[in-house]
Scaffold this motif. Structure first.
Motif, PDB file in Angstrom:
ATOM      1  N   THR A 274       0.831  -1.206   0.000  1.00 27.28           N
ATOM      2  CA  THR A 274       0.000   0.000   0.000  1.00 27.28           C
ATOM      3  C   THR A 274       0.867   1.259   0.000  1.00 27.28           C
ATOM      4  OG1 THR A 274      -1.807  -1.157   1.132  1.00 27.28           O
ATOM      5  CG2 THR A 274      -1.804   1.250   1.247  1.00 27.28           C
ATOM      6  N   ALA A 275       1.922   1.252   0.799  1.00 27.28           N
ATOM      7  CA  ALA A 275       2.821   2.409   0.842  1.00 27.28           C
ATOM      8  C   ALA A 275       3.483   2.637  -0.514  1.00 27.28           C
ATOM      9  CB  ALA A 275       3.880   2.205   1.926  1.00 27.28           C
ATOM     10  N   LEU A 276       3.933   1.536  -1.157  1.00 21.82           N
ATOM     11  CA  LEU A 276       4.565   1.657  -2.474  1.00 21.82           C
ATOM     12  C   LEU A 276       3.556   2.121  -3.520  1.00 21.82           C
ATOM     13  CD1 LEU A 276       6.771  -1.583  -2.500  1.00 21.82           C
ATOM     14  CD2 LEU A 276       7.546   0.769  -2.153  1.00 21.82           C
ATOM     15  N   ALA A 277       2.341   1.581  -3.461  1.00 24.89           N
ATOM     16  CA  ALA A 277       1.310   1.966  -4.430  1.00 24.89           C
ATOM     17  C   ALA A 277       0.932   3.437  -4.273  1.00 24.89           C
ATOM     18  CB  ALA A 277       0.078   1.077  -4.259  1.00 24.89           C
ATOM     19  N   ALA A 278       0.913   3.907  -3.029  1.00 26.49           N
ATOM     20  CA  ALA A 278       0.527   5.299  -2.771  1.00 26.49           C
ATOM     21  C   ALA A 278       1.537   6.289  -3.345  1.00 26.49           C
ATOM     22  CB  ALA A 278       0.370   5.527  -1.268  1.00 26.49           C
ATOM     23  N   ARG A 279       2.772   5.835  -3.526  1.00 24.81           N
ATOM     24  CA  ARG A 279       3.770   6.698  -4.160  1.00 24.81           C
ATOM     25  C   ARG A 279       3.375   6.992  -5.613  1.00 24.81           C
ATOM     26  NH1 ARG A 279       9.657   3.977  -2.804  1.00 24.81           N
ATOM     27  NH2 ARG A 279       9.946   4.786  -0.692  1.00 24.81           N
ATOM     28  N   ASP A 280       2.904   5.938  -6.300  1.00 20.96           N
ATOM     29  CA  ASP A 280       2.527   6.087  -7.705  1.00 20.96           C
ATOM     30  C   ASP A 280       1.120   6.637  -7.869  1.00 20.96           C
ATOM     31  OD1 ASP A 280       4.377   4.619  -9.996  1.00 20.96           O
ATOM     32  OD2 ASP A 280       4.795   3.902  -7.978  1.00 20.96           O
ATOM     33  N   ARG A 281       0.233   6.274  -6.936  1.00 20.46           N
ATOM     34  CA  ARG A 281      -1.167   6.701  -7.007  1.00 20.46           C
ATOM     35  C   ARG A 281      -1.553   7.419  -5.715  1.00 20.46           C
ATOM     36  NH1 ARG A 281      -3.952   3.344 -10.884  1.00 20.46           N
ATOM     37  NH2 ARG A 281      -2.398   2.940 -12.507  1.00 20.46           N
TER      38      ARG A 281
END
Length: 641
Positions: A274-281
């Motif tokens: 989730t943390a990694l995805a939030a960087r992109d989105r």
């Protein structure tokens, strides 16, 4: 993500394919299609139900037909942009932007040689009008399902077993060996199928049907070989950059023309994704669950919600909290229909309810942390089996005394359960056993004697076969690393047989696609290049993944005690489901048919009620098996909704 189906030289193929496709409507509510063509003395029919994710226009519709090739495909290719560029440079002209068209053109250029080049999740059928050949293929790790059934020179296939059952008019017979395997594992291994004639196409393989009736098979990817190659890299000191590999996989898994959200339990795996995805989105949505307060208290479940909230707040995630207070009496038969085969993991309910809530909010795609525990040794059983090696060095009289003392402790009172006592009893049930037997016993439901006491004596030979199969799969490697031997066993059996199976069926029942960035060919290669002493360090499982995540997440999230994506089973069994358990033990179809022995079931119920042993998981699975078997033998060939 879709539902695929089809027939090849099958009587009344057009009507059968329509019936197959209709049964799969939940997998693809955005569109439907069928293709037919003569082949030999019969015809081929390909059916499709579409869940539109990439290229929402009609240029992405299926079955896709182009210059003599017809494709029905279920999945996502995360390296489609690179393959598209390579094909375009070779002169291919694309009509749309779907990965379906990329796959079709890759097949035209490379045939089966394209399969190891695909990075994603997929199951598909492709027909060549020139040769009359139909080829079926399934992804490297078994993320996407593909069931098939052969009679004579004909074949029928589908994304779900219930479709084959419906299309054959209830003529399929239950495979009792699969039932025995299901009792042992609480799921059906990928090597077996609940109906006798049906089979699952193995992960990383293809099957070709020819007009003259010949059938060829091939394997294009081997997890065993990947693990062996990883061990060689580890010996040479080539340790992969796990953080970079997981980050790149997560970024690729966000490829979509519709909104993407994540599962967020508050544990390491989902929090990291989730943390990694939030960087992109930025502002990405996430979904988490909680249980009724009284159930969570009885089960002594940790408060995962506060960790999920912490991650969401830190990374600007739009968190949706779902309290699960399900009517399990209604959900039980619904889930047994949904899951296709007898699977006794209540996490399937969580997945379904989360996906249902996400879908109602307009979300079609979810990212899940599934697979990290299997690949990076994150389950308690991995550490427990390592500790068992040390325990075996304790003098035998001390071990016997400890075992007797723990055996006398209750696992629950009327007010609450004692998780530490349950874990201790579980550990002592396998700590003295040889490696393969101990590993099997650490995560399966019964030892050999208990399983023999539970089933019809005529099935004793089948019990031996099922146990031998586990030993054969576990020992089929040349790894000298105990931790990676366990991880390989899990990745070959536990991951496709249970976790990927229930994730696919539960999510697709809610018309939602779940993607699994950890179950990615590059992540898998990297995971098996990490030696076991970097996966379990001291008493920390998933140590190398935690090191990677620590650069992104707070330490209290990374190093918190492991949570469970499960359900308050003891509370459910002692309250909501107690009358149903009594009914199944006293007058169930499995008991009355002689498959299960009433006295053994009654003994389990009595010991569980007394709080001496925890049989809640066993009894939950007996209920799922009972409901599945009722439907499978009712004459309709499928469970009633």
């Amino acid at each position: 993500m879709c539902g695929i189906a089809g027939t090849y030289r099958w009587p009344d193929g057009k009507a059968v394919t329509d019936r197959l496709t209709d049964t799969l409507a939940h997998r693809g509510p955005d569109g439907a299609g069928r293709y037919g063509h003569p082949v030999g003395d019969g015809e081929v029919q390909l059916g499709h139900r579409r869940l539109a994710i990439i290229d929402l226009s009609e240029t992405g519709a299926q079955p896709m037909v182009s210059d003599g090739l017809a494709l029905t495909y279920n999945g996502e290719l995360y390296n489609a942009p690179e393959l598209r560029a390579e094909l375009a440079a070779a002169g291919v002209r694309f009509r749309g932007t779907s990965d379906t068209e990329v796959l079709l053109e890759a097949w035209r250029r490379w045939g089966t040689d394209c399969l190891p080049r695909l990075r994603g999740m997929f199951a598909f059928g492709i027909f060549d009008e020139r040769t009359g050949d139909l080829v079926l293929a399934r992804d490297q790790l078994g993320i996407k399902p593909l069931f098939l059934l052969r009679r004579g020179g004909g074949l029928v296939f589908a994304s779900e077993l219930k479709a084959l059952a419906a299309a054959t008019g209830g003529s399929l017979e239950v495979d009792e060996a699969a039932l025995v395997a299901s009792l042992l594992y609480y799921w059906v291994p990928d090597s077996r199928c609940a109906f006798r004639e049906a089979e699952k196409l193995p992960p990383g393989s293809w099957l070709r049907c020819r007009p003259d009736g010949r059938v060829d098979r091939g394997q294009f990817w081997s997890l065993r070989d990947v693990a062996a190659e990883g061990q060689e890299r580890a010996r040479s000191g080539e340790l992969p950059d796990i953080a970079a590999v997981v980050e790149e996989s997560t970024r690729r898994h966000l490829l979509s023309d519709v909104p993407v959200a994540t599962f967020l339990s508050g544990g390491l795996d989902s929090s990291y994704l989730t943390a990694l995805a939030a960087r992109d989105r930025p502002g990405i949505s996430a979904y988490t669950i909680g249980f009724r307060a009284e159930d969570a208290k009885f089960e002594a479940m940790p408060d995962d919600l506060r960790y999920a909230r912490q991650v969401a707040e830190q990374f600007g995630v739009d968190l949706h909290e779902i309290e699960i207070a399900p009517n399990v009496l209604d959900l039980l038969p619904q889930m047994t229909y949904t899951l296709d085969e007898p699977i006794g993991d209540p996490a399937a309910i969580n997945t379904f309810l989360i996906c249902e809530a996400a879908r109602e909010a307009g979300v079609k795609v979810m990212l899940s942390g599934m697979g990290a525990d299997e690949l990076f040794a994150g389950y308690r059983k991995h550490l427990a089996n390592l500790l068992a090696l040390r325990y075996q060095r304790v003098p035998r009289p001390l071990r016997r005394g400890l075992s007797r003392a723990v055996d006398r402790l209750p696992v629950a009172t009327a007010r609450r359960g004692y998780r530490s006592v349950r874990f201790a009893k579980r550990f002592l049930s396998f700590a003295d056993l040889p490696e393969e037997t101990a590993f099997r016993r650490s995560y399966t439901m019964y030892d050999q004697d208990e399983l023999l006491a539970l089933v019809n004596p005529d099935l004793a030979g089948t019990v031996d076969d099922v146990l031998t199969e586990h030993a054969d799969v576990y020992q089929d490697n040349d790894l000298d690393d105990f931790v990676n031997r366990m991880c390989l066993g899990d990745a070959r059996m536990f991951l496709p047989g249970l976790n990927l199976a229930y994730t696919d069926r539960s999510s697709m029942a809610a018309s939602t696609e779940v993607r699994v960035p950890y179950v990615d060919v590059d992540v898998v290669k990297a995971a098996f290049s990490v030696p076991g002493d970097r996966k379990i360090v001291g008493r920390q499982g998933k140590a190398v993944l935690k090191e990677a995540a620590a650069s992104v997440l707070p330490r209290e999230i990374v190093y918190r005690p492991k949570g469970l994506f499960s359900a308050p089973l003891r509370a459910w069994m002692s309250r909501d489901l107690a009358p149903l358990v009594r009914e199944v033990v006293n007058d169930g179809v499995l008991v009355n048919s002689g498959i299960l022995r009433r006295d053994a079931l009654a003994r389990m119920v009595a010991e569980d009620a007394a709080g001496q042993r925890d049989f809640s998981k066993h009894l939950w699975h007996v209920l799922t098996l009972e409901y599945w078997y009722r439907g499978a033998t009712s004459g309709s060939g499928q469970n009633a909704r």
